[in-house]
Motif scaffolding. Sequence first.
Motif, mmCIF file in Angstrom:
data_model
loop_
_atom_site.group_PDB
_atom_site.id
_atom_site.type_symbol
_atom_site.label_atom_id
_atom_site.label_comp_id
_atom_site.label_asym_id
_atom_site.label_seq_id
_atom_site.Cartn_x
_atom_site.Cartn_y
_atom_site.Cartn_z
ATOM 1 N N ALA A 36 0.765 -1.335 0.135
ATOM 2 C CA ALA A 36 -0.003 -0.024 -0.084
ATOM 3 C C ALA A 36 0.946 1.072 0.043
ATOM 4 N N GLY A 37 0.350 2.171 -0.403
ATOM 5 C CA GLY A 37 1.039 3.676 -0.505
ATOM 6 C C GLY A 37 1.544 4.245 0.711
ATOM 7 N N GLU B 41 -0.493 -0.501 -9.408
ATOM 8 C CA GLU B 41 0.271 0.732 -8.773
ATOM 9 C C GLU B 41 -0.818 1.218 -8.194
ATOM 10 N N MET B 42 -0.553 2.281 -6.926
ATOM 11 C CA MET B 42 -1.807 2.989 -6.254
ATOM 12 C C MET B 42 -1.348 4.326 -6.056
ATOM 13 N N LEU B 43 -2.523 5.103 -6.563
ATOM 14 C CA LEU B 43 -2.215 6.650 -6.332
ATOM 15 C C LEU B 43 -2.784 6.920 -5.129
ATOM 16 N N GLY B 44 -1.850 7.870 -4.543
ATOM 17 C CA GLY B 44 -2.300 8.134 -3.286
ATOM 18 C C GLY B 44 -2.158 9.837 -2.634
ATOM 19 N N ASN B 45 -3.035 10.452 -2.011
ATOM 20 C CA ASN B 45 -2.639 11.500 -1.618
ATOM 21 C C ASN B 45 -2.591 11.398 0.144
ATOM 22 N N PRO C 57 -4.333 13.315 13.644
ATOM 23 C CA PRO C 57 -5.454 12.272 12.604
ATOM 24 C C PRO C 57 -4.719 12.785 11.033
ATOM 25 N N GLY C 58 -4.891 11.817 10.314
ATOM 26 C CA GLY C 58 -4.236 11.931 8.991
ATOM 27 C C GLY C 58 -5.166 11.086 7.870
ATOM 28 N N VAL C 59 -4.605 11.501 6.535
ATOM 29 C CA VAL C 59 -5.594 11.300 5.550
ATOM 30 C C VAL C 59 -4.662 10.050 4.742
ATOM 31 N N ASP C 60 -5.145 8.915 4.272
ATOM 32 C CA ASP C 60 -4.422 8.118 3.513
ATOM 33 C C ASP C 60 -5.417 7.615 2.427
ATOM 34 N N THR C 61 -5.011 7.888 1.167
ATOM 35 C CA THR C 61 -5.863 7.599 0.206
ATOM 36 C C THR C 61 -5.018 6.682 -0.719
ATOM 37 N N GLY C 62 -5.955 5.592 -1.068
ATOM 38 C CA GLY C 62 -5.434 4.654 -2.259
ATOM 39 C C GLY C 62 -6.313 4.332 -3.253
ATOM 40 N N ALA C 63 -5.912 4.866 -4.530
ATOM 41 C CA ALA C 63 -6.730 4.861 -5.588
ATOM 42 C C ALA C 63 -6.090 3.805 -6.503
ATOM 43 N N GLY C 64 -7.056 2.767 -6.853
ATOM 44 C CA GLY C 64 -6.260 1.650 -7.655
ATOM 45 C C GLY C 64 -6.066 2.239 -9.224
ATOM 46 N N VAL D 195 2.626 7.940 -6.660
ATOM 47 C CA VAL D 195 2.214 6.791 -7.388
ATOM 48 C C VAL D 195 3.158 5.717 -6.854
ATOM 49 N N GLN D 196 2.529 4.607 -6.272
ATOM 50 C CA GLN D 196 3.112 3.538 -5.345
ATOM 51 C C GLN D 196 3.190 2.354 -5.918
#
Length: 587
Positions: free
Chosen positions: A39-40, A88-92, A218-225, A66-67
């Motif tokens: 995961a990213g 590949e995983m796009l992440g912000n 607190p944080g944000v972890d986005t994973g977009a396929g 992009v991980q």
Amino acid sequence: MKADELRLKFLEFFKNRGHAVVPSSPLVPDDPSVLLTTAGMQQFKPYYTGDADPMKDFGAKNTASVQKCFRASDIDEVGDASHLTFFEMLGNFSFGGYFKEDAIRWAHQFVTKELGLKIDYVTVFGGTDTAGQAIPSDTESERLWKEMDPALDVHVRGMDENFWGPTGKEGPCGPTTEIYVGGVEIWNIVFNEFFYHGTREELLAGAAGKTLKPLKTPGVDTGAGFERIAVAVQKKEHVFQTDLFASVTALLPRDLEERARRIIADHLRASAFLLADGVRPSNKEAGYVLRRILRRALAFEHMHEMPAGIFEDILTAVIRQYGGFYPELERERDAMLDAYRVERERFAHTLSAGIKELNRQGGTIDAKGGFHLYESYGLPYEVIREVGGERARGLTRDAFDAEFKKHQDKSREGAEKKFGGHGLILDTGELKAATEEEVKKVTRLHTATHLLQSALRKILDPDVRQMGSDITYMRTRFDFSFARKLTPEELKRVEDEVNDIIRADHPVTMKEMDYEDAVASGALYFFREKYPKRVKVYTVGTDDVFFSREFCGGPHVSRTGEIGEFRIKKEEAVASGVRRIRAVVEP
Ligand code: SER
């Protein structure tokens, strides 16, 4: 939109919204408790817990990447229209920068406006009181989605589906909200609000004595396929039709059945990325994962009598297609292809014999027979399943793995008996090894560590001092005094310097001398250590021209050429004024 454009569009979008763009971390993570990067967020774990400072490392509280990811758990599923091992995983990501409102707004904007996709529905977390504690439902996300688009379908889901993490033994976790497009989830935003000292399984089971603690920031972890988004944007039915695979599948024989085509495409693409990150086929850990997928592809090559050289063309096509974004592919091209040829050659020797043995065994193949085929002929589980056909139908991965483990336990027991029940056969404090094979690896890493120290002094500053070191067969970890983060150029120069000395194959010699003479000879010593009157000094090079000279108990290789390729994996801060480098030697 081409996949190449999609990556850049994503990074650009978040860069314009205050995110530092961070390169993908390698597929082999620095954290030895995790085999491969899945995961990213993995490379960002310490920023959620406050163990690292994003402002210091990235100049921002938000990052985008992009991980490269690899999920070995999906190997058996590959061959259908959606499963992949490498993806590949796009992440912000945000570590105390923004939270739900911006994360949801930007996701909505990127998906609907930038990509022009229609959202089927979104999901939010509905809360639980069954996991040993009450976690409230995420009404805020629900409200934010509704504000964004009143017509949007918002589905409320439970712990299993909409609560993410932790990965590994413990870590950050929290509720998620997901976006569905074309019937599949394409975007997953985790709101990391908690830290859990336990595994995900323990969390779901409500393990006694384990509680969720609120995270400081607190944080944000986005994973977009990435592949799934490419399918949607390019309006394809599945990933193998997108331009991500076009160059690969075009090279395969036309009459090859679809399942084999997909497995070969996935496995060779994944192998290329693993090879580029320094993984080499072996019987352990990441190397074993690579061996399995590579040999499965090779079994197809053999069974379908494909033209020689076709796989090399495919690997080269992958390098060409992905090398622009992932420069390690271009950089490692020769070493990757060499390693591939070695493995192909090795497997070719045993594959036909293995198939013959498989046919000779007759009847159904059970776990014992299957493992024998692996041990004696190098046929991994996947290959036995492919080659064995009907006869291997009853062989399960669990049974095979259990047999594998039994064998490993036995050889470990053997090693322990030999070394008096002490798990380690080498433990100098600095070096640790449990088997003869590990001792060899640790010895190479040890000499490489000496060369690393001298390279750092040469390239950064002659005042660089060792602050500590720790070497296992997997890697060397070297701490040294230096005030700031090293630039990528500096790291490259240090790495090159070490490899130059390795390639020149200089002799490594040891001399015992009096402490004062050793100091006078220019040997480096570790200020934290107390040395006896007579000390050993290891020199790389000759007495007149040496590249490294240190007080040291050994062991070391006798010529630098034995070390192999030296590779820096990570550079980071451990304390103020102290940096840490992790490095490996290959193959
Ligand atoms: N960590 C989450 C995932 O892997 C979101 O990035 O899906």
